[in-house]
Design a protein around this motif. Structure first.
Motif, short mmCIF file in Angstrom:
data_model
loop_
_atom_site.label_atom_id
_atom_site.label_comp_id
_atom_site.label_asym_id
_atom_site.label_seq_id
_atom_site.Cartn_x
_atom_site.Cartn_y
_atom_site.Cartn_z
N LEU A 199 -20.63 46.20 -6.21
CA LEU A 199 -21.85 46.66 -5.53
C LEU A 199 -22.97 46.67 -6.56
CD1 LEU A 199 -23.63 47.98 -3.36
CD2 LEU A 199 -22.48 50.14 -3.83
N GLY A 229 -26.72 47.55 -7.51
CA GLY A 229 -27.86 48.40 -7.16
C GLY A 229 -29.14 47.86 -7.77
N LYS A 265 -27.61 54.28 0.16
CA LYS A 265 -26.57 53.80 -0.75
C LYS A 265 -25.43 54.82 -0.83
CE LYS A 265 -27.96 53.09 -4.96
NZ LYS A 265 -28.40 52.39 -6.17
N ILE A 304 -21.43 54.18 0.37
CA ILE A 304 -20.24 54.38 -0.47
C ILE A 304 -19.33 55.43 0.15
CG2 ILE A 304 -19.41 55.08 -2.76
CD1 ILE A 304 -22.02 53.87 -3.90
N LEU A 313 -13.71 49.15 -6.19
CA LEU A 313 -15.16 49.06 -6.27
C LEU A 313 -15.66 49.20 -7.70
CD1 LEU A 313 -17.82 48.86 -4.58
CD2 LEU A 313 -17.87 51.36 -4.65
N TYR A 358 -19.42 49.44 -9.61
CA TYR A 358 -20.83 49.59 -9.33
C TYR A 358 -21.64 49.06 -10.51
CZ TYR A 358 -25.34 51.38 -8.02
OH TYR A 358 -26.66 51.45 -7.68
N TYR A 394 -25.00 49.24 -12.06
CA TYR A 394 -26.19 50.08 -12.04
C TYR A 394 -27.36 49.34 -12.67
CZ TYR A 394 -24.59 50.87 -16.81
OH TYR A 394 -24.14 50.68 -18.09
N ILE A 400 -24.94 57.63 -9.43
CA ILE A 400 -23.63 57.25 -8.88
C ILE A 400 -22.52 58.09 -9.50
CG2 ILE A 400 -21.93 55.36 -8.74
CD1 ILE A 400 -24.27 55.11 -6.76
N VAL A 414 -15.77 56.24 -8.98
CA VAL A 414 -16.22 54.85 -8.98
C VAL A 414 -16.39 54.35 -10.42
CG1 VAL A 414 -18.14 53.30 -8.39
CG2 VAL A 414 -17.31 54.95 -6.71
N PHE A 444 -17.74 51.54 -13.26
CA PHE A 444 -18.97 50.77 -13.43
C PHE A 444 -18.65 49.35 -13.85
CE2 PHE A 444 -20.43 55.17 -14.09
CZ PHE A 444 -21.36 55.22 -13.08
#
Length: 195
Positions: A63, A65, A91, A95, A106, A108, A110, A124, A131, A133
């Motif tokens: 994902l 952002g 957002k 999630i 997942l 993320y 950033y 997040i 989650v 990163f």
């Protein structure tokens, strides 16, 4: 490039400074609203390099952002500060609605810390400590992921389409309105339930 070049409903910055030069190289679009310019269409070296390069080798869902500014910094088609708060809430809700089997895969990506903007990584991490990163070379990881999720208009979508990466996108088109020239392409993605 990505949004808003050739895609944004308005983009005064490019219209005044960049489009007014002798020529402006584009990666496929020939018009941007009624803006005057000598638009020269050439293949994108960046996109050509990754054309059809996606091979799913992992179960990772990435994902990506974007920057959530809490102040307006110039006149351009980016969401207002209040709309940025709505973006963060959307957002977060997205999630929260993912099942545990998806959350475990997942990653993320950033947006790097930026003055006057929400610290995306902290946001997040605060709401979703489980989650992981996505660190390092995003392009390399995108080319191997199972699915890419993008919550904004931008270059990442151009890369996903060029590389044939399975992706879905979600954002509010009222917050980032697009040009009439770009609308048919986005309508096709909406009809296919990609957006």
């Amino acid at each position: 490039g990505g949004h808003p070049y050739g895609i944004g409903l308005t983009y005064q910055h490019a219209n005044i400074i960049e489009y007014s030069q002798h020529a402006f190289i584009t990666w496929g679009w020939e018009r941007h609203n009624d803006y005057a310019g000598n638009f020269v269409v050439l293949p994108s070296p960046m996109l050509s390099k990754i054309k059809n390069k996606h091979v799913s080798r992992t179960e990772q869902i990435i994902l990506v952002g974007t920057l959530a500014r809490l102040h307006s910094h110039r006149i351009q088609p980016t969401p207002t500060p209040q709309k940025q708060i709505n973006y963060l809430a959307d957002k977060k809700e997205f999630i929260e609605l993912l099942g545990d089997n998806i959350l475990q895969n997942l990653l993320y990506r950033y947006f790097p810390p930026h003055d006057g903007a929400v610290n995306d990584k902290k946001f997040i991490g605060l709401h979703f400590p489980e989650v992981n990163f996505c660190e390092g070379d995003l392009d390399a990881q995108m080319l191997e992921c199972k699915l890419l999720v993008v919550d904004h208009l931008g270059t990442t979508i151009n890369k996903a389409v060029a590389a044939n990466i399975p992706f879905i996108g979600f954002w509010n088109f009222e917050d980032s309105p697009i040009s009439e020239e770009a609308r048919p392409f986005f309508d096709e993605l909406i009809e296919a339930k990609v957006l």
